[in-house]
Design an enzyme around this catalytic site. Structure first.
Site, PDB file in Angstrom:
ATOM      1  N   GLU A   1       8.269  -5.149  -8.296  1.00  0.00           N
ATOM      2  CA  GLU A   1       9.457  -4.330  -8.036  1.00  0.00           C
ATOM      3  C   GLU A   1      10.544  -5.064  -7.255  1.00  0.00           C
ATOM      4  OE1 GLU A   1       6.262  -1.931  -9.368  1.00  0.00           O
ATOM      5  OE2 GLU A   1       6.309  -3.181  -7.552  1.00  0.00           O
TER       6      GLU A   1
ATOM      7  N   ASP B   1       8.489   7.572  -8.523  1.00  0.00           N
ATOM      8  CA  ASP B   1       9.457   6.489  -8.679  1.00  0.00           C
ATOM      9  C   ASP B   1      10.235   6.477  -9.987  1.00  0.00           C
ATOM     10  OD1 ASP B   1       7.085   5.914 -10.001  1.00  0.00           O
ATOM     11  OD2 ASP B   1       6.820   3.924  -9.137  1.00  0.00           O
TER      12      ASP B   1
END
Length: 630
Positions: free
Chosen positions: A533, A364
């Site tokens: 997130e 990520d």
């Protein structure tokens, strides 16, 4: 421009053609005198009579049409006029108009607070809205105070709180990670008591801990502890351009501890035979070694640079930046799949290992730091860091081409995985971690300014529009991962219904959700760790688009955290299963709940001038660093 759909410029503009007026006589000819109708009407005496009757009615309408009669749209915008004007229209004419034609469908009439222009929210919140969001921001501050009170009461000095057991736990090396991770959140919220408590603990204990502790993970220690110290240095007045802390240690205390820690962490770089650092550091003797599988995660070795660059800038010592940036310079030379990279890299050979590609765990923040480090360094003269932006753009093209698909039946957009690289089969699996991507895409498109300003100044490319479109679509999917469950909280991992994949009986539990058949949640993936997130992306998208729906989505998520994860004795807990009621609790409060999740929610509900995105860059643990000369 990418050839992949739906992210092309054709999606940017709204087609208003269906609202155009049709000619009155065109309506008559299209609805009354088609060839089929004429054939039916002349075939019998009744039809002939009706035809003559219709011609007579048409003549009446033509006579009344010449009179001064308000149109439908005039009536909506100006009212229907006086009684005398209305009487001009004969009863027969009105009846025939109603018979032959409905009023045209009109676009919605928006209030001054709701006007959009090219997809941009251009209105300003009214006084009532401002008070509503201030109240909701206070709710988040109260949640932080409740979380901190539990930690302080049962776990002060430990890395994490186990709120159900009411005790502390060292799972991150024993450096008091929650204290350091939470400090800048308390500064931003103006919680002086917490700032004093956390700052005093750091001043009294952290240097000793650093000198005595054993193994720590390079990545986790850098983003949480080093990042937290550096952000606290700036926010407490270290750069002399802002000071959010009227209490606690002097900024130099945070800086000196940060340098001591970073000097020890540098051994991960200097001990490795390649520019790829080892994954683990023994703090007490400043030595480093690889992980048990001898590999490093791609995301971990490329998510150190914001912190090391900023430390070099404020300390005047270039060694931190030099070592950190060697990683990106090396990655630049390695082969990639349309800009995408495998999730493992060897510190011994310097090469990628395996073929698995994903934007979830171990992949990520590689993509996140490409654009953020470029934003941090782009103003440096002769810095020659444009390669970072080029790598980012190539990678996002690869995402759109190789990883983006839509669900069945409702076409939610998601980012999947390539377990076997470019030659492997596509997996419709998406970690919650991938929900960082909408915010990163939006940030990369406008560079932190609002979409409205970027468009006004003609700063957006076609590729920027494609990335903004993907950002908004993905944010919708991330939010629906919450809404589809019984608790309103997202699972750690979701799968998606596609033409090639579906498993029945694995829904989220909320049968009223429109997307109950699009999102699949397997039994082992149903836990929630209080992750940030999604709310991070909502925060960034609200700042950039000014669309209030992102605030509303954030508020719904916050309410679910309050309802199902709050522990009465203090703190918040992760959950084992978000699809059942009541949810089974897991007994852990991650440091990022205070350091990230609540911080992003607080900023989402607050004034956009606080920590502006064109002047600050957030590290992957939500610690803001100023962009020099921004």
């Amino acid at each position: 421009m990418s050839k992949s759909l739906p992210y092309s410029v054709k999606d940017v503009h709204y087609d208003n053609a269906k609202f155009r007026h049709r000619s009155f006589f065109k309506v008559i000819t299209q609805t009354s005198f088609t060839s089929d109708m004429k054939r039916e009407c002349v075939s019998c005496s009744t039809g002939k009579f009706l035809g003559l009757f219709m011609i007579f009615g048409l003549a009446c309408l033509m006579l009344t049409h010449a009179s001064k009669t308000p149109s439908v749209t005039d009536g909506l915008s100006k009212g229907l006029g006086t009684n005398e004007e209305q009487k001009v229209v004969t009863d027969v004419g009105v009846r025939f108009k109603k018979l032959l034609r409905r009023a045209p469908r009109l676009p919605p009439r928006l209030s001054g607070n709701e006007k959009f222009s090219s997809g941009i929210f251009t209105g300003k919140p009214n006084e009532h809205d401002e008070e509503k969001w201030k109240a909701r921001q206070r709710n988040v501050k109260e949640a932080f105070t409740h979380a901190w009170s539990g930690y302080k009461k049962f776990a002060m000095g430990y890395d994490e709180l186990l709120p159900l057991s009411m005790q502390g736990f060292d799972g991150l090396g024993g450096l008091g990670a929650t204290v350091v991770d939470s400090l800048d959140t308390a500064m931003i919220m103006g919680l002086e008591e917490v700032v004093s408590e956390a700052g005093s603990w750091i001043e009294s204990n952290l240097l000793e801990r650093i000198s005595q502790k054993g193994d720590v993970n390079l990545f986790e220690t850098t983003i949480r502890v080093l990042g937290g110290l550096l952000s606290a240095y700036h926010l407490s007045g270290g750069d002399q351009d802002m000071n959010l802390a009227n209490t606690g240690p002097k900024p130099t205390i945070y800086l000196e501890i940060a340098k001591n820690l970073a000097d020890r962490l540098l051994s991960a770089f200097t001990s490795s035979p390649t520019p790829i650092p080892y994954s683990d550091v023994l703090l007490k003797n400043s030595s480093a070694h690889p992980s048990s599988n001898l590999l490093s995660s791609t995301s971990e070795v490329s998510t150190l640079q914001l912190e090391f660059n900023y430390l070099s800038a404020i300390s005047g010592d270039p060694k931190y930046k030099t070592e950190g940036m060697k990683v990106f310079a090396h990655f630049k030379t390695l082969p990639k799949v349309e800009g995408l990279v495998p999730i493992y890299v060897s510190p011994h050979s310097g090469e990628f290992i395996g073929q698995e590609i994903r934007l979830g765990s171990r992949g990520d923040s590689y993509y996140e730091y490409l654009i953020k480090v470029w934003l941090q360094l782009r103003s440096i003269q002769d810095g020659n860091f444009t390669y970072l932006y080029d790598m980012y753009e190539e990678a996002m093209r690869g995402v759109r081409h190789l990883l983006v698909q839509k669900t069945i039946p409702n076409e939610l957009v998601f980012v999947g995985e390539l377990p076997g690289g470019s030659k492997g089969s596509f997996s419709p699996k998406m970690d919650h971690l991938v929900c960082f991507l909408p915010g990163t895409l939006a940030l990369g498109a406008t560079k932190g300014i609002t979409k409205e300003k970027a468009m006004k100044d003609n700063l957006l490319t076609i590729e920027d529009f494609e990335n903004l479109k993907l950002a908004e679509d993905l944010a919708k999917t991330c939010f629906e991962m919450y809404s589809v469950t019984s608790t309103g909280l997202a699972p750690e991992i979701a799968y998606f219904h596609t033409k090639d994949f579906y498993e029945d009986g694995l829904g989220g539990g909320n049968q009223s959700s429109e997307y109950v058949n699009d999102i699949i949640i397997k039994f082992n993936d149903r836990h929630n760790l209080l992750r940030p997130e999604t709310v991070e992306s909502l925060f960034v998208l609200y700042r950039i688009t000014q669309d209030p729906k992102y605030r509303e989505w954030g508020w719904q998520i916050f309410q679910s955290f309050e309802k199902y994860t709050k522990v009465d004795s203090g703190g918040y807990t992760s959950l084992n299963d978000v699809t059942t009621l009541p949810p089974q609790r897991r007994d852990k409060m991650e440091t990022f709940f205070l350091g990230e999740t609540l911080k992003y929610l607080y900023l989402l509900f607050g004034d956009s001038s606080v920590i502006p995105l064109d002047k600050f860059v957030f590290n992957t643990e939500a610690h803001p660093f100023p962009i020099k000369d921004a």
